[in-house]
Design a protein around this motif. Structure first.
Motif, PDB file in Angstrom:
ATOM      1  N   MET A  80       0.851  -1.188   0.000  1.00 13.31           N
ATOM      2  CA  MET A  80       0.000   0.000   0.000  1.00 13.31           C
ATOM      3  C   MET A  80       0.888   1.240   0.000  1.00 13.31           C
ATOM      4  N   ASN A  81       0.559   2.220  -0.817  1.00 10.85           N
ATOM      5  CA  ASN A  81       1.297   3.486  -0.853  1.00 10.85           C
ATOM      6  C   ASN A  81       0.870   4.368   0.321  1.00 10.85           C
ATOM      7  N   GLN A  82       1.773   5.217   0.779  1.00 13.01           N
ATOM      8  CA  GLN A  82       1.482   6.076   1.928  1.00 13.01           C
ATOM      9  C   GLN A  82       0.271   6.978   1.684  1.00 13.01           C
ATOM     10  N   SER A  83       0.135   7.470   0.476  1.00  9.13           N
ATOM     11  CA  SER A  83      -0.939   8.415   0.180  1.00  9.13           C
ATOM     12  C   SER A  83      -2.217   7.727  -0.324  1.00  9.13           C
ATOM     13  N   GLU A  84      -2.235   6.404  -0.328  1.00  9.42           N
ATOM     14  CA  GLU A  84      -3.342   5.648  -0.906  1.00  9.42           C
ATOM     15  C   GLU A  84      -4.419   5.345   0.142  1.00  9.42           C
ATOM     16  N   TRP A  85      -5.659   5.394  -0.273  1.00  8.81           N
ATOM     17  CA  TRP A  85      -6.770   5.014   0.590  1.00  8.81           C
ATOM     18  C   TRP A  85      -6.810   3.489   0.689  1.00  8.81           C
ATOM     19  N   VAL A  86      -7.243   2.970   1.810  1.00 12.00           N
ATOM     20  CA  VAL A  86      -7.326   1.524   2.011  1.00 12.00           C
ATOM     21  C   VAL A  86      -8.244   0.904   0.964  1.00 12.00           C
ATOM     22  N   SER A  87      -9.364   1.530   0.705  1.00 10.25           N
ATOM     23  CA  SER A  87     -10.307   0.985  -0.280  1.00 10.25           C
ATOM     24  C   SER A  87      -9.671   0.907  -1.674  1.00 10.25           C
ATOM     25  N   ASP A  88      -8.858   1.900  -2.024  1.00 11.25           N
ATOM     26  CA  ASP A  88      -8.182   1.865  -3.322  1.00 11.25           C
ATOM     27  C   ASP A  88      -7.157   0.733  -3.377  1.00 11.25           C
ATOM     28  N   TYR A  89      -6.448   0.532  -2.273  1.00 11.71           N
ATOM     29  CA  TYR A  89      -5.459  -0.545  -2.229  1.00 11.71           C
ATOM     30  C   TYR A  89      -6.144  -1.913  -2.324  1.00 11.71           C
ATOM     31  N   ILE A  90      -7.230  -2.080  -1.602  1.00 10.76           N
ATOM     32  CA  ILE A  90      -7.968  -3.343  -1.660  1.00 10.76           C
ATOM     33  C   ILE A  90      -8.476  -3.592  -3.076  1.00 10.76           C
ATOM     34  N   THR A  91      -8.910  -2.560  -3.753  1.00 10.83           N
ATOM     35  CA  THR A  91      -9.361  -2.695  -5.140  1.00 10.83           C
ATOM     36  C   THR A  91      -8.204  -3.140  -6.034  1.00 10.83           C
ATOM     37  N   ARG A  92      -7.022  -2.565  -5.807  1.00 14.02           N
ATOM     38  CA  ARG A  92      -5.836  -2.972  -6.588  1.00 14.02           C
ATOM     39  C   ARG A  92      -5.513  -4.441  -6.367  1.00 14.02           C
ATOM     40  N   VAL A  93      -5.548  -4.865  -5.109  1.00 19.66           N
ATOM     41  CA  VAL A  93      -5.260  -6.268  -4.796  1.00 19.66           C
ATOM     42  C   VAL A  93      -6.325  -7.167  -5.423  1.00 19.66           C
TER      43      VAL A  93
END
Length: 125
Positions: free
Chosen positions: A74-87
């Motif tokens: 996860m990137n520092q500036s990334e929202w958790v929901s965006d990271y979960i979507t990427r995964v």
């Protein structure tokens, strides 16, 4: 002698029927590859060579996708929901290539790769 000739005719007939079925079973590109085959064995061997290469490409693709999933963070500036979507997008790509991942494995991956600011949440979970 007649029995031998009858058996030979029957074998040739079965071979032509099998060749016809192979012609009908493949798409246009596959047909072009086997159109000049004179026996079903010859056609089958051609198809085996063609699709063996496809299996190798698929294996390489799966290895690449697995590596990308494992290296995701996860990137520092990334929202958790965006990271979960990427995964989840990566997991979907693996699923499309017939690599099934359990929900537990995906959740573990997400929890392991969250930023340090979520350390307390991860420990609590």
């Amino acid at each position: 002698m007649k029995a031998l000739l009858g058996s030979l005719k029957e074998t040739r007939s079965k071979d032509k029927a099998a060749l016809y079925l192979l012609y009908r079973a493949v798409d246009e590109l596959g047909f072009e590859k086997i159109a000049r085959a004179s026996t079903s064995k010859e056609a089958w061997d051609i198809l085996a060579k063609v699709y063996k290469g496809a299996d190798k490409v698929k294996q390489v693709r799966l290895q690449t996708l697995r590596g990308e999933l494992e290296s995701m963070k996860m990137n520092q500036s990334e929202w958790v929901s965006d990271y979960i979507t990427r995964v989840q997008t990566m997991v979907n790509q693996l699923n499309q290539n017939r690599e099934t991942l359990t929900v537990v494995r995906v959740v573990e991956k997400i929890l392991r790769s969250l930023t340090d600011s979520f350390e307390n949440v991860v420990c609590a979970i």
